[in-house]
Design a protein around this motif. Structure first.
Motif, PDB file in Angstrom:
ATOM      1  N   MET A   1       0.842  -1.214   0.000  1.00 33.57           N
ATOM      2  CA  MET A   1       0.000   0.000   0.000  1.00 33.57           C
ATOM      3  C   MET A   1       0.866   1.249   0.000  1.00 33.57           C
ATOM      4  SD  MET A   1      -3.367   0.242   0.188  1.00 33.57           S
ATOM      5  CE  MET A   1      -4.195   1.085   1.533  1.00 33.57           C
ATOM      6  N   THR A   2       0.659   2.136  -0.977  1.00 31.41           N
ATOM      7  CA  THR A   2       1.407   3.395  -0.969  1.00 31.41           C
ATOM      8  C   THR A   2       0.482   4.595  -0.799  1.00 31.41           C
ATOM      9  OG1 THR A   2       1.237   3.467  -3.355  1.00 31.41           O
ATOM     10  CG2 THR A   2       3.268   2.551  -2.452  1.00 31.41           C
ATOM     11  N   GLU A   3      -0.774   4.288  -0.513  1.00 32.42           N
ATOM     12  CA  GLU A   3      -1.737   5.387  -0.447  1.00 32.42           C
ATOM     13  C   GLU A   3      -1.395   6.350   0.698  1.00 32.42           C
ATOM     14  OE1 GLU A   3      -6.257   6.315   0.597  1.00 32.42           O
ATOM     15  OE2 GLU A   3      -5.748   4.179   0.361  1.00 32.42           O
ATOM     16  N   LYS A   4      -1.392   7.646   0.339  1.00 30.53           N
ATOM     17  CA  LYS A   4      -1.141   8.680   1.356  1.00 30.53           C
ATOM     18  C   LYS A   4      -2.291   9.663   1.384  1.00 30.53           C
ATOM     19  CE  LYS A   4       3.845   8.808   0.654  1.00 30.53           C
ATOM     20  NZ  LYS A   4       4.875   9.697   0.124  1.00 30.53           N
ATOM     21  N   LEU A   5      -2.279  10.504   2.388  1.00 26.65           N
ATOM     22  CA  LEU A   5      -3.303  11.551   2.444  1.00 26.65           C
ATOM     23  C   LEU A   5      -2.910  12.718   1.537  1.00 26.65           C
ATOM     24  CD1 LEU A   5      -3.967  11.695   6.291  1.00 26.65           C
ATOM     25  CD2 LEU A   5      -5.247  10.460   4.533  1.00 26.65           C
ATOM     26  N   THR A   6      -3.921  13.398   1.006  1.00 30.34           N
ATOM     27  CA  THR A   6      -3.619  14.557   0.164  1.00 30.34           C
ATOM     28  C   THR A   6      -3.338  15.796   1.008  1.00 30.34           C
ATOM     29  OG1 THR A   6      -5.950  15.089   0.070  1.00 30.34           O
ATOM     30  CG2 THR A   6      -5.068  13.748  -1.732  1.00 30.34           C
ATOM     31  N   GLY A   7      -3.748  15.751   2.275  1.00 27.98           N
ATOM     32  CA  GLY A   7      -3.472  16.889   3.156  1.00 27.98           C
ATOM     33  C   GLY A   7      -4.273  18.120   2.811  1.00 27.98           C
ATOM     34  N   GLU A   8      -5.444  17.926   2.226  1.00 26.50           N
ATOM     35  CA  GLU A   8      -6.300  19.092   1.920  1.00 26.50           C
ATOM     36  C   GLU A   8      -6.638  19.805   3.227  1.00 26.50           C
ATOM     37  OE1 GLU A   8     -10.891  18.580   1.512  1.00 26.50           O
ATOM     38  OE2 GLU A   8      -9.992  16.596   1.218  1.00 26.50           O
ATOM     39  N   ASP A   9      -6.843  21.088   3.128  1.00 24.07           N
ATOM     40  CA  ASP A   9      -7.045  21.903   4.317  1.00 24.07           C
ATOM     41  C   ASP A   9      -8.477  21.768   4.829  1.00 24.07           C
ATOM     42  OD1 ASP A   9      -6.850  23.860   6.286  1.00 24.07           O
ATOM     43  OD2 ASP A   9      -7.475  25.427   4.884  1.00 24.07           O
ATOM     44  N   LYS A  10      -8.621  21.226   6.026  1.00 23.50           N
ATOM     45  CA  LYS A  10      -9.966  21.060   6.585  1.00 23.50           C
ATOM     46  C   LYS A  10     -10.247  22.028   7.725  1.00 23.50           C
ATOM     47  CE  LYS A  10     -10.340  16.232   5.305  1.00 23.50           C
ATOM     48  NZ  LYS A  10     -10.501  14.846   5.772  1.00 23.50           N
ATOM     49  N   LEU A  11      -9.200  22.636   8.269  1.00 23.81           N
ATOM     50  CA  LEU A  11      -9.420  23.566   9.384  1.00 23.81           C
ATOM     51  C   LEU A  11      -9.904  24.926   8.899  1.00 23.81           C
ATOM     52  CD1 LEU A  11      -6.308  22.672  11.541  1.00 23.81           C
ATOM     53  CD2 LEU A  11      -8.683  22.457  12.265  1.00 23.81           C
ATOM     54  N   LYS A  12      -9.678  25.182   7.590  1.00 25.66           N
ATOM     55  CA  LYS A  12     -10.121  26.457   6.980  1.00 25.66           C
ATOM     56  C   LYS A  12      -9.652  27.651   7.815  1.00 25.66           C
ATOM     57  CE  LYS A  12     -12.264  24.273   3.707  1.00 25.66           C
ATOM     58  NZ  LYS A  12     -11.478  24.060   2.517  1.00 25.66           N
ATOM     59  N   ASP A  13     -10.596  28.543   8.161  1.00 26.43           N
ATOM     60  CA  ASP A  13     -10.149  29.762   8.852  1.00 26.43           C
ATOM     61  C   ASP A  13      -9.852  29.517  10.337  1.00 26.43           C
ATOM     62  OD1 ASP A  13     -12.776  29.346   9.512  1.00 26.43           O
ATOM     63  OD2 ASP A  13     -13.303  31.480   9.553  1.00 26.43           O
ATOM     64  N   LYS A  14      -9.897  28.258  10.767  1.00 28.41           N
ATOM     65  CA  LYS A  14      -9.579  27.971  12.169  1.00 28.41           C
ATOM     66  C   LYS A  14      -8.155  27.429  12.338  1.00 28.41           C
ATOM     67  CE  LYS A  14     -13.627  29.111  13.637  1.00 28.41           C
ATOM     68  NZ  LYS A  14     -13.700  30.573  13.730  1.00 28.41           N
ATOM     69  N   GLY A  15      -7.379  27.404  11.233  1.00 29.92           N
ATOM     70  CA  GLY A  15      -6.020  26.871  11.299  1.00 29.92           C
ATOM     71  C   GLY A  15      -5.160  27.595  12.326  1.00 29.92           C
ATOM     72  N   ASP A  16      -5.183  28.934  12.268  1.00 31.99           N
ATOM     73  CA  ASP A  16      -4.360  29.710  13.205  1.00 31.99           C
ATOM     74  C   ASP A  16      -4.848  29.531  14.642  1.00 31.99           C
ATOM     75  OD1 ASP A  16      -2.847  30.585  11.113  1.00 31.99           O
ATOM     76  OD2 ASP A  16      -3.671  32.621  11.058  1.00 31.99           O
TER      77      ASP A  16
ATOM     78  N   ALA B   1      -3.687   4.655   8.791  1.00 27.70           N
ATOM     79  CA  ALA B   1      -2.529   4.061   8.112  1.00 27.70           C
ATOM     80  C   ALA B   1      -2.010   5.019   7.045  1.00 27.70           C
ATOM     81  CB  ALA B   1      -2.924   2.718   7.492  1.00 27.70           C
ATOM     82  N   ALA B   2      -2.932   5.648   6.313  1.00 25.88           N
ATOM     83  CA  ALA B   2      -2.511   6.606   5.287  1.00 25.88           C
ATOM     84  C   ALA B   2      -1.827   7.812   5.923  1.00 25.88           C
ATOM     85  CB  ALA B   2      -3.713   7.047   4.456  1.00 25.88           C
ATOM     86  N   ALA B   3      -2.352   8.240   7.081  1.00 25.92           N
ATOM     87  CA  ALA B   3      -1.742   9.375   7.786  1.00 25.92           C
ATOM     88  C   ALA B   3      -0.323   9.031   8.214  1.00 25.92           C
ATOM     89  CB  ALA B   3      -2.585   9.762   8.993  1.00 25.92           C
ATOM     90  N   LEU B   4      -0.147   7.817   8.712  1.00 26.54           N
ATOM     91  CA  LEU B   4       1.193   7.384   9.131  1.00 26.54           C
ATOM     92  C   LEU B   4       2.149   7.344   7.940  1.00 26.54           C
ATOM     93  CD1 LEU B   4       0.264   4.702  11.776  1.00 26.54           C
ATOM     94  CD2 LEU B   4       1.817   6.646  12.134  1.00 26.54           C
ATOM     95  N   ARG B   5       1.639   6.860   6.810  1.00 23.97           N
ATOM     96  CA  ARG B   5       2.502   6.821   5.616  1.00 23.97           C
ATOM     97  C   ARG B   5       2.859   8.242   5.175  1.00 23.97           C
ATOM     98  NH1 ARG B   5      -0.551   2.129   4.411  1.00 23.97           N
ATOM     99  NH2 ARG B   5      -2.200   3.412   3.503  1.00 23.97           N
ATOM    100  N   THR B   6       1.887   9.170   5.275  1.00 25.94           N
ATOM    101  CA  THR B   6       2.158  10.559   4.879  1.00 25.94           C
ATOM    102  C   THR B   6       3.214  11.173   5.802  1.00 25.94           C
ATOM    103  OG1 THR B   6      -0.172  10.707   4.270  1.00 25.94           O
ATOM    104  CG2 THR B   6       1.059  12.771   4.307  1.00 25.94           C
TER     105      THR B   6
END
Ligand SMILES: Cc1cc2nc3c(=O)[nH]c(=O)nc-3n(C[C@H](O)[C@H](O)[C@H](O)COP(=O)(O)OP(=O)(O)OC[C@H]3O[C@@H](n4cnc5c(N)ncnc54)[C@H](O)[C@@H]3O)c2cc1C
Lengths: 65, 546
Positions: free
Chosen positions: A1-16, A56-61
């Protein structure tokens, strides 16, 4: 398995907001205490996600393997 | 050698020095920085007379503020100075963020063809102040600008404030109904009133240098960029910034760390050595150098009886995000019409309280953003440094991490929603009250123009759609936006269709004199308008078409 997360932004304006909470939680801790806090946090977040495929994908990322 | 030549303005002997004037000024403004000057112009546009007192006789020494944001330019446009600023300023678009040698990401602030003003221009503070000083000269009967006039005391009485002024030719006092303290970060008015200025000082030192350089360091001479480095390869500090200003002047910020010695770092030989590491072999001249540490702080209350604090005297921020001067200009925009209405007797002094409510909130937001950026740039523990390191390492490939990289969140106006003057909207399809009215291209009588140039200065009712067109209440200036060409000469035409799309059809907007939306109604709710108008004036029945 080489699947990784794309890391798209889900926190939006709450990131900071999140980053500030995270840094504040570590304030005043010895390095070892900070490492332990991170460990607890990873375990708690993993349980909240509750999906082994995603974890598992998060760990691979994160390990970039 | 500084490129800009500071020409001293003359001291003119005021009548008060010879005991020849006993007049009561509506407003005395302390300080002729960008904020005090803008304040005088805004008041003059409302027909309010002011005397402006400055302890100095030149505009800003050194460029200081260089980045002016869209909202500020819109306000400057209302004050009648934006065209000159746009012409002289450098409009920058592309920002690049580096981590070490690697470019992590870049962004392009694409100009919005539907807005008159660009996202940002760079223009040295001395030009901004010079243009403002020259604009004050258009109001000889309303603005009395006095150089070399240091305010040394203010005495609060029931109906006025007595201000003590010290000049090279002697001391005098003058009386004013209100004092607006625009005397900067070290405000002596604030000190004399004994007001706490609470906040946080960052220990980190920054070297800020302006250099004059013929040859652009950017790949494309025509494209002005903003480059920001974390852990730059050319000096061992944490961050660096390179930015273009007019006259081939470049701003270079270098983060030096908390241990740096300011006097040592500011020595030309040390500055030149560091700058060579940034610009390589290009020939340059040092224009201005300063070593700073930054504070984020604000007053609890912006109004103390008849003394009102505006700009840096009320709040200071670190410069990451360019929220200092830009925030101060928004203070002016917010206070001008309110103070004018109170002085004309058209509104109760209670209206001024909303200046405190709205701008104290705005400055708290600015402080939050600039403190976070400063914190990101100055990790204080090993763990904090690791978090930052890993955010930067992931930023190139993972979008969420890119969003966490914080080299400053660029100045944007705050929302005034849910505050005392705004009436919440019942319909979710409109632009929320509390927002600045977005600009848009329009035509009037076939002539191209901009929506914002038709708004501001007074309360205006903006209507959209055929059905709302007929609604025309007494005593309020009305502006109708039509979806298609019209024979009505006073109507605006929504040439690109964005106004109807954004504002909605058959809507009625109450727009404040500072171009913020106070209320929005559907046609079926028009009976709520008088209440909303009263609310937007803090309970006063104000004649909108004054
Ligand atoms: C390095 C640096 C970079 C910056 N970059 C930016 C930027 O890119 N964008 C941005 O928006 N902001 C920026 N700022 C912030 C900006 O410069 C300030 O917010 C701005 O100058 C505030 O204007 P002001 O009129 O309130 O105060 P000031 O500009 O400080 O003016 C105060 C005036 O009051 C006068 N005065 C003081 N005491 C008295 C007295 N007792 N009697 C009479 N007169 C008095 C002073 O002589 C002065 O003329 C930067 C600041 C620094 C230092």
């Amino acid at each position: 398995m080489t699947e990784k997360l794309t890391g798209e932004d889900k926190l939006k304006d709450k990131g900071d907001d999140f980053y500030e909470l995270l840094i504040t939680a570590h304030e005043g801790l010895e390095y070892d205490e900070s490492v332990a806090l991170n460990a607890r946090l990873v375990l708690i977040l993993a349980n909240e996600i509750g999906d082994i495929e995603v974890l598992a994908a998060a760990l691979r990322t994160a390990t970039d393997k | 050698m500084p490129h800009y030549e500071n020409i001293p303005y003359p001291f003119k002997r005021p009548l008060e020095l010879d005991g020849k004037s006993q007049q009561l000024y509506p407003v005395a403004i302390v300080g002729a920085g960008p904020i005090g000057l803008s304040m005088a112009i805004d008041l003059a546009l409302h027909g309010i007379r002011s005397v402006v007192l400055d302890d100095n006789n030149v505009v800003s020494v050194g460029s200081r503020a260089i980045c002016w944001a869209k909202r500020t330019l819109e306000i400057f446009d209302r004050l009648g100075v934006a065209d000159r600023m746009l012409e002289k300023g450098v409009t920058w678009k592309v920002g690049r963020l580096f981590h070490g040698e690697e470019e992590v990401y870049n962004f392009d602030l694409l100009p919005d063809d539907n807005h008159k003003m660009p996202a940002f221009i760079n223009l040295q503070q001395y030009y901004v102040e010079q243009y403002l000083v020259e604009r004050t000269q258009d109001f000889p009967d309303l603005i009395d600008l006095r150089w070399l006039s240091k305010v040394t005391d203010e005495e609060l009485e029931d109906e006025k404030v007595t201000v003590s002024v010290s000049t090279p030719e002697g001391n005098y006092t003058l009386d004013a109904e209100y004092v607006v303290a625009c005397d900067g970060a070290k405000s002596s008015v604030r000190e004399r009133l004994g007001l706490p200025f609470k906040g946080h000082t960052f220990e980190e030192r920054f070297l800020i240098a302006d250099v004059e350089m013929e040859q652009s360091p950017f790949p494309d001479d025509e494209t002005h960029e903003r480059w920001f480095w974390f852990e730059p390869p050319f000096h061992n500090g944490q961050s660096a910034l390179l930015h273009k200003q007019p006259d081939n002047i470049y701003r270079i910020d270098l983060q030096l760390g908390p241990e740096a010695y300011p006097e040592e770092e500011a020595k030309p030989e040390n500055v030149i050595r560091r700058i060579k590491q940034v610009v390589g072999d290009r020939k340059f001249d040092l224009d201005w150098v300063s070593v700073y540490s930054f504070t984020c702080a604000k007053l609890d209350r912006f109004i103390h009886d008849r003394i009102i604090f505006v700009g840096d005297s009320a709040h200071v921020v670190s410069p990451f995000g360019a929220r200092g001067g830009n925030g101060g200009i928004q203070d002016v925009d917010n206070l001008g019409w309110k103070l004018a209405a109170v002085l004309k007797g058209a509104a109760e002094p209670a209206l001024l309280e909303s200046y405190h409510e709205e701008r104290s909130h705005g400055s708290a937001e600015n402080i939050l953003h600039s403190s976070r950026a400063t914190n990101f740039m100055t990790p204080k523990s090993k763990m904090e440094a690791i978090f930052r390191q890993e955010v930067l390492n992931m930023a190139e490939h993972l979008p969420f991490a890119r969003k966490l990289v914080n080299s400053g969140r660029l100045s944007a106006p705050c929302s005034l929603a849910d505050m005392a003057l705004q009436t919440p909207a019942t319909s979710p399809t409109s632009i929320p009250p509390g927002t600045v009215c977005p600009d848009a291209a329009v035509t009037q009588n076939g002539k191209r123009g901009w929506l914002l140039n038709h708004l501001g200065g007074e309360f205006i009712l903006l209507t959209t759609g055929e059905a709302a067109k007929e609604y025309d209440p007494e005593g309020l200036k009305k502006l109708h936006v039509s979806a298609s060409e019209t024979d009505e000469t006073d109507e605006l035409v929504d040439v690109t269709g964005t106004i109807i799309a954004e504002f909605g059809e058959n809507k009625i907007y109450l727009v404040r004199p500072d171009q913020h939306i106070a209320a929005c109604f559907d046609l079926s709710e028009v009976e709520c308008l008088p209440t909303a108008l009263r609310r937007a004036n803090a309970g006063s029945m104000m004649e909108a078409a004054e």
